[in-house]
Structures are given as structure tokens and as C-alpha cells.
Design an enzyme around this catalytic site. Structure first.
Site, PDB file in Angstrom:
ATOM      1  N   GLY A 211      11.294  13.856 -26.516  1.00  0.00           N
ATOM      2  CA  GLY A 211      12.004  13.550 -25.152  1.00  0.00           C
ATOM      3  C   GLY A 211      10.943  13.658 -24.001  1.00  0.00           C
ATOM      4  O   GLY A 211      11.186  14.440 -23.001  1.00  0.00           O
TER       5      GLY A 211
ATOM      6  N   TYR B  63      30.714  19.561 -15.823  1.00  0.00           N
ATOM      7  CA  TYR B  63      29.516  20.047 -16.711  1.00  0.00           C
ATOM      8  C   TYR B  63      29.925  21.231 -17.561  1.00  0.00           C
ATOM      9  O   TYR B  63      30.166  20.808 -18.694  1.00  0.00           O
ATOM     10  CB  TYR B  63      28.498  20.058 -15.807  1.00  0.00           C
ATOM     11  CG  TYR B  63      26.871  20.404 -16.691  1.00  0.00           C
ATOM     12  CD1 TYR B  63      26.308  19.005 -16.402  1.00  0.00           C
ATOM     13  CD2 TYR B  63      26.695  21.140 -17.495  1.00  0.00           C
ATOM     14  CE1 TYR B  63      25.170  18.787 -17.269  1.00  0.00           C
ATOM     15  CE2 TYR B  63      25.594  21.228 -18.157  1.00  0.00           C
ATOM     16  CZ  TYR B  63      24.691  20.043 -18.073  1.00  0.00           C
ATOM     17  OH  TYR B  63      23.852  19.915 -19.018  1.00  0.00           O
TER      18      TYR B  63
ATOM     19  N   THR C 275      16.989  13.573 -12.078  1.00  0.00           N
ATOM     20  CA  THR C 275      16.384  12.907 -13.312  1.00  0.00           C
ATOM     21  C   THR C 275      17.121  11.694 -13.586  1.00  0.00           C
ATOM     22  O   THR C 275      18.547  11.612 -12.872  1.00  0.00           O
ATOM     23  CB  THR C 275      16.284  13.869 -14.611  1.00  0.00           C
ATOM     24  OG1 THR C 275      17.424  14.010 -15.189  1.00  0.00           O
ATOM     25  CG2 THR C 275      15.422  14.962 -14.370  1.00  0.00           C
TER      26      THR C 275
ATOM     27  N   PHE D 102      11.829   7.274 -26.191  1.00  0.00           N
ATOM     28  CA  PHE D 102      12.646   6.021 -26.493  1.00  0.00           C
ATOM     29  C   PHE D 102      12.420   5.212 -25.357  1.00  0.00           C
ATOM     30  O   PHE D 102      13.476   5.222 -24.298  1.00  0.00           O
ATOM     31  CB  PHE D 102      13.929   6.239 -27.072  1.00  0.00           C
ATOM     32  CG  PHE D 102      14.593   5.212 -27.771  1.00  0.00           C
ATOM     33  CD1 PHE D 102      13.678   4.205 -28.302  1.00  0.00           C
ATOM     34  CD2 PHE D 102      15.972   5.071 -28.236  1.00  0.00           C
ATOM     35  CE1 PHE D 102      14.107   3.145 -29.274  1.00  0.00           C
ATOM     36  CE2 PHE D 102      16.318   4.064 -28.942  1.00  0.00           C
ATOM     37  CZ  PHE D 102      15.678   3.238 -29.604  1.00  0.00           C
TER      38      PHE D 102
ATOM     39  N   GLY E  94      11.478  13.153 -16.685  1.00  0.00           N
ATOM     40  CA  GLY E  94      12.225  14.646 -16.474  1.00  0.00           C
ATOM     41  C   GLY E  94      11.546  15.897 -16.885  1.00  0.00           C
ATOM     42  O   GLY E  94      10.469  16.203 -16.930  1.00  0.00           O
ATOM     43  N   TYR E  95      12.418  16.716 -17.571  1.00  0.00           N
ATOM     44  CA  TYR E  95      11.992  17.817 -18.031  1.00  0.00           C
ATOM     45  C   TYR E  95      10.920  17.871 -19.206  1.00  0.00           C
ATOM     46  O   TYR E  95       9.964  18.936 -19.266  1.00  0.00           O
ATOM     47  CB  TYR E  95      13.163  18.779 -18.463  1.00  0.00           C
ATOM     48  CG  TYR E  95      13.518  19.851 -16.973  1.00  0.00           C
ATOM     49  CD1 TYR E  95      12.575  20.247 -16.490  1.00  0.00           C
ATOM     50  CD2 TYR E  95      14.978  19.653 -16.963  1.00  0.00           C
ATOM     51  CE1 TYR E  95      13.065  21.212 -15.297  1.00  0.00           C
ATOM     52  CE2 TYR E  95      15.331  20.488 -15.705  1.00  0.00           C
ATOM     53  CZ  TYR E  95      14.611  20.953 -15.042  1.00  0.00           C
ATOM     54  OH  TYR E  95      15.035  21.873 -13.897  1.00  0.00           O
TER      55      TYR E  95
HETATM   56  P1  NAD Z   1      15.669  12.646 -18.665  1.00  0.00           P
HETATM   57  O1  NAD Z   1      16.840  11.350 -18.849  1.00  0.00           O
HETATM   58  O2  NAD Z   1      14.559  12.491 -17.727  1.00  0.00           O
HETATM   59  O3  NAD Z   1      14.849  12.309 -20.164  1.00  0.00           O
HETATM   60  C1  NAD Z   1      15.402  12.054 -21.400  1.00  0.00           C
HETATM   61  C2  NAD Z   1      14.369  11.804 -22.497  1.00  0.00           C
HETATM   62  O4  NAD Z   1      14.939  11.726 -23.898  1.00  0.00           O
HETATM   63  C3  NAD Z   1      13.336  10.770 -22.050  1.00  0.00           C
HETATM   64  O5  NAD Z   1      12.013  11.061 -22.490  1.00  0.00           O
HETATM   65  C4  NAD Z   1      13.889   9.652 -23.047  1.00  0.00           C
HETATM   66  O6  NAD Z   1      12.863   8.579 -23.479  1.00  0.00           O
HETATM   67  C5  NAD Z   1      14.286  10.449 -24.476  1.00  0.00           C
HETATM   68  N1  NAD Z   1      15.269   9.843 -25.213  1.00  0.00           N
HETATM   69  C6  NAD Z   1      16.470   9.483 -24.803  1.00  0.00           C
HETATM   70  N2  NAD Z   1      17.159   9.043 -25.988  1.00  0.00           N
HETATM   71  C7  NAD Z   1      16.058   9.050 -27.178  1.00  0.00           C
HETATM   72  C8  NAD Z   1      16.151   8.525 -28.341  1.00  0.00           C
HETATM   73  N3  NAD Z   1      17.004   8.243 -29.114  1.00  0.00           N
HETATM   74  N4  NAD Z   1      15.018   8.909 -29.093  1.00  0.00           N
HETATM   75  C9  NAD Z   1      13.958   9.427 -28.628  1.00  0.00           C
HETATM   76  N5  NAD Z   1      13.765  10.011 -27.178  1.00  0.00           N
HETATM   77  C10 NAD Z   1      14.995   9.542 -26.420  1.00  0.00           C
HETATM   78  O7  NAD Z   1      16.539  14.021 -18.792  1.00  0.00           O
HETATM   79  P2  NAD Z   1      16.047  15.542 -18.393  1.00  0.00           P
HETATM   80  O8  NAD Z   1      16.943  15.355 -17.235  1.00  0.00           O
HETATM   81  O9  NAD Z   1      14.974  15.562 -18.360  1.00  0.00           O
HETATM   82  O10 NAD Z   1      17.011  16.060 -19.521  1.00  0.00           O
HETATM   83  C11 NAD Z   1      16.322  16.847 -20.606  1.00  0.00           C
HETATM   84  C12 NAD Z   1      17.065  18.013 -20.982  1.00  0.00           C
HETATM   85  O11 NAD Z   1      17.009  18.886 -19.928  1.00  0.00           O
HETATM   86  C13 NAD Z   1      18.626  17.540 -21.488  1.00  0.00           C
HETATM   87  O12 NAD Z   1      18.768  18.574 -22.513  1.00  0.00           O
HETATM   88  C14 NAD Z   1      19.213  18.068 -20.215  1.00  0.00           C
HETATM   89  O13 NAD Z   1      20.650  18.675 -20.541  1.00  0.00           O
HETATM   90  C15 NAD Z   1      18.547  19.368 -19.659  1.00  0.00           C
HETATM   91  N6  NAD Z   1      18.675  19.945 -18.228  1.00  0.00           N
HETATM   92  C16 NAD Z   1      18.763  18.824 -17.254  1.00  0.00           C
HETATM   93  C17 NAD Z   1      18.933  19.219 -15.933  1.00  0.00           C
HETATM   94  C18 NAD Z   1      18.805  18.338 -14.956  1.00  0.00           C
HETATM   95  O14 NAD Z   1      19.182  18.534 -13.691  1.00  0.00           O
HETATM   96  N7  NAD Z   1      18.214  16.950 -14.848  1.00  0.00           N
HETATM   97  C19 NAD Z   1      19.197  20.617 -15.901  1.00  0.00           C
HETATM   98  C20 NAD Z   1      19.154  21.294 -16.760  1.00  0.00           C
HETATM   99  C21 NAD Z   1      18.568  21.089 -18.069  1.00  0.00           C
END
Ligand code: NAD
Length: 386
Positions: A48, A235, A275, A74, A52-53
Site C-alpha cells: 500500500g 469509526y 488521504t 494498486f 497516504g501513510y
Molecule cells: P490511502 O488511500 O492513501 O492508501 C491506500 C493504499 O492502498 C494505496 O497505496 C493503494 O494503492 C493501496 N491499495 C488499495 N487496494 C489495494 C490492493 N487491492 N492491492 C494493492 N494495493 C492496494 O490510505 P491511507 O489513509 O494512507 O491508509 C493506510 C492505512 O492507514 C489504513 O490502514 C488506514 O486505516 C490507516 N490510517 C489512516 C488514517 C488517515 O487519517 N488517513 C489515520 C490512521 C490510520
């Protein structure tokens, strides 16, 4: 072609390649400006890794830890005259800049939930990195095909038990709207756990272990969120919260499996940031608009890159809670910050949105995810989308 933002609901359907590249470069510049992280992972797999993160984790690993990385994501490439998704451009830029510095930086674009992509990744790790000493699991996905049964599960953002009434903000019209969401069915709860729980994370570790590509002392972390009361129904106490409980149980299972290598598995509770995934959660865009105003006023505002630098530079061993989870959300959850959130939340309306919250800053950050509003980019110029 000249690319302009086209926002549909909580997503922008266009992305700007040069703007995305600039965003990645800005994160790299931040990482380089901080102290290099010694005694850090040197061979890192990020699942992933394109936005984002996950993207910020990869930037910190590559540029502050000076690690070789493999990223899995993806993303859709440019097609039929339409720009690619931003993650596609981000990943390409990251590989370019990391290779320029002499790092190994390999990317795999495909479904991380599939065994096919796991096998491909393992092969690439064997060829290019040897053994890996860190795995970051940062997927946020709407659906997952179970690789064993072939069944497709969907993730939903719904409350559990009772329906939820609250408010959110429309990104395009800047209207504060009342929302009502029915409670999830048992099937939807199960589906969300299958997609966003820890089953796939554990499958990755099982297959990496079996292929003997994990180094002694390997660490693996997945990310979660808890947040304040205003977001709990949707959430922490909703379907996604249930999936995150599953993720935490998986961390314990994985930890016991990694004991043979003296490895660790854990959860990092990160702060709320803008994100693509968080923009899709009802309530969160309005909460973030308010939170950013409060945190900026107190000079404690952070985005993905600041959070991930903190995680890696603490050697995954910073502030922990009673459950052993890393708490990177300490500033967000500070008593004075959350008191202000509570005092202001009920007062927010369309009329006072810009006075009480940092909605404009939030919207700028949202568009920035898609490569817009990046400094130094001339958006009136033609760009190649391929
Ligand atoms: P994001 O949408 O920015 O990133 C998601 C990533 O997952 C991308 O790189 C995407 O390509 C990849 N992805 C999605 N489906 C896929 C698949 N089938 N195969 C391969 N890659 C795939 O999301 P984010 O907000 O950075 O979230 C990442 C993690 O951080 C999650 O577990 C989320 O719960 C956690 N988180 C997010 C926040 C927030 O505020 N955004 C806060 C705390 C924790």
C-alpha cells in the site's frame, strides 16, 4: 494535455503527473532535512505504498533510513486519454528519485490481496533485496477477493447496532450537511473485517516466512486509528473499527509466528490526515477541517510525512498505550485539542464553516493529493499523461 481537477463526491477523477511528482519531492525534501535515522531498517517492503501513510513510510525508509524498498500498490495507469490515478504517478516519481540516489527501489502494481502478486513480490525480494527486515502494511481498500474461496468481500463505513445521525461537509459546495446512516448488516460487518482486518497481512507474513525472505529481527507494523467521540459511531465503534480490532488480533498472531526470527509485529495508531481513504469516511472531512485549525493554531499540525518520520525515527518504539500500540495520535488526542473540538463541533454550520474550521486548508490538501495546488507547477501548461 492541460489537466484540471474534477471532483466527484469525495474523489477527484483527474490527477496531475507533475504535481504528484512535486508532492513526492516535497516529502523527500522534508525527510532529508531531518536527521538521518541510524540503526534503522535497510530492506523494507511496503504494502500500500503509493499514497497516504504507505507512500510517506516509503519516503522515510528510502531517504531518512537510506533503505532499499519494494512497494506494492494498486493504481490505474493513464488510459484512453485519461490521466492515471495519483498513486501511479507518485510511485513512479518515488522510484525515480530513490534510484537517482543509488537505492534499490522496485514497484509492483497489482492486487496485493492475490497470491499471484504475493508470489511476484517474493520473487522480486529474493532477486533484488535478499532478505527484508521491515514490512509495512498500509492498505486501504474497498474490496478483496479471497484467494482461497474466490469470494469477493466489500468494506463499508457504517455504524454497528444503531443508526447514526451526524454531520459532514460537501467538498465541492462547502455545505455542512446532516447525514443519517443505517446500521451495518452482519454480512457487511464480516465483509469489512475480511477487507480491512488482518487476514491478508497474516497471509503475507506466512508466505514471506515460508519463502525464507525475512531477516532475523524483522519488524512488521500495520496502521490504525481511534480518534475522538464525534467519529466513534462511524469509526472506532463502526464496521471499520471492528476490522481494526481484527487487525490488532492478527498482530498478536503474527508476533507469535515471528518469534522464531526474534521479530515483532505491532500496530501504530496514527493521527487523522487527509488521504483518499479518509476523505471517503463520512464526518471525517469536517472533523479534519476543525482539527487542522486547532492544531495549526497550536503549531502542532502534522501530515503523513511528519507522522512517519516520527514512527521510523523512534525505531517503532515511541509512546505506547496499555495495549502495547504505538500512539502517534498523541498530539491529536491531547486534552486541550479535544476540548476545543468538543466545544466547537455542535456550532459548525455552512454559514460559519470558514470561520470555525480550516475548511479551505483541508480542501487544498485534498486537491493536493491529486497533484493540484503544488507549488511551482504551472497548471496552464500541457503535460504528458503517460
Ligand atoms: P490511502 O488511500 O492513501 O492508501 C491506500 C493504499 O492502498 C494505496 O497505496 C493503494 O494503492 C493501496 N491499495 C488499495 N487496494 C489495494 C490492493 N487491492 N492491492 C494493492 N494495493 C492496494 O490510505 P491511507 O489513509 O494512507 O491508509 C493506510 C492505512 O492507514 C489504513 O490502514 C488506514 O486505516 C490507516 N490510517 C489512516 C488514517 C488517515 O487519517 N488517513 C489515520 C490512521 C490510520
Amino acid at each position: 494535455m492541460i489537466i484540471t481537477p474534477k471532483v466527484r463526491g469525495f474523489i477527484c477523477v483527474t490527477a496531475h503527473p507533475e504535481g504528484c511528482k512535486k508532492n513526492v519531492l516535497d516529502q523527500i525534501i522534508y525527510s532529508r532535512s531531518r536527521e538521518a535515522i541510524s540503526d534503522s531498517p535497510k530492506k523494507v517492503l511496503i504494502i500500500g505504498s503509493s499514497t497516504g501513510y504507505g507512500l510517506a513510510s516509503r519516503v522515510v525508509a528510502s531517504f531518512a533510513c537510506k533503505a532499499d524498498t519494494v512497494g506494492v500498490y494498486f493504481e490505474r495507469p493513464a488510459l484512453d486519454g485519461k490521466p492515471a490515478t495519483p498513486g501511479f504517478y507518485n510511485a513512479r516519481a518515488l522510484d525515480h528519485f530513490a534510484r537517482e540516489e543509488g537505492r534499490i527501489s522496485e514497484s509492483i502494481n497489482g492486487d496485493a490481496f492475490s497470491d499471484e502478486i504475493k508470489e511476484k513480490t517474493i520473487e522480486l525480494i529474493g532477486e533484488r533485496l535478499g532478505k527484508i527486515d521491515c514490512i509495512i502494511y498500509s492498505l486501504a481498500a474497498p474490496r478483496r477477493r479471497d484467494p482461497v474461496s474466490g469470494e469477493i468481500y466489500k468494506s463499508v463505513l457504517k455504524p454497528i447496532g444503531n443508526g447514526f445521525k451526524g454531520k459532514t461537509v460537501n467538498m465541492v459546495t462547502a455545505e455542512v450537511l446532516d447525514i443519517a446512516i443505517d446500521p451495518a448488516t452482519e454480512e457487511e460487518i464480516e465483509g469489512t473485517c475480511k477487507v480491512m482486518g488482518g487476514e491478508d497481512w497474516e497471509r503475507w507474513v506466512d508466505q514471506l516466512l515460508a519463502a525464507n525472505v525475512l531477516a532475523p529481527g524483522v519488524r512488521t507494523y500495520a496502521y490504525s486509528y481511534i480518534g475522538p467521540e464525534v467519529t466513534w459511531p462511524i469509526y472506532a465503534q463502526g464496521t471499520i473499527g471492528r476490522a481494526k480490532d481484527h487487525l490488532e488480533r492478527s498482530a498478536k498472531q503474527i508476533q507469535s509466528k515471528l518469534q522464531q526470527l526474534g521479530g515483532t509485529a505491532g500496530i501504530s495508531i496514527n493521527k487523522a490526515v487527509v488521504t483518499q481513504a479518509s476523505s471517503a469516511i463520512p464526518v471525517v472531512p469536517l472533523y479534519n477541517s476543525l482539527l487542522f485549525k486547532i492544531m495549526k493554531n497550536k503549531h502542532i499540525h502534522e501530515g503523513c510525512i511528519e507522522q512517519m518520520y516520527r514512527l521510523f525515527s523512534s525505531h517503532f518504539d515511541g509512546n505506547r498505550d496499555a495495549q502495547g500500540r504505538i500512539r502517534l495520535d498523541d498530539l491529536e488526542m491531547r486534552e486541550d485539542v479535544q476540548r476545543e473540538v468538543k466545544e466547537t463541533w455542535d456550532k459548525i454550520s455552512t454559514e460559519n464553516l470558514r470561520e470555525l474550521t480550516d475548511f479551505d486548508g483541508y480542501r487544498r490538501d485534498f486537491l493536493n493529493l491529486f497533484g493540484f495546488n503544488a507549488s511551482g507547477i504551472d497548471y496552464s501548461k500541457d503535460v504528458e499523461i503517460d
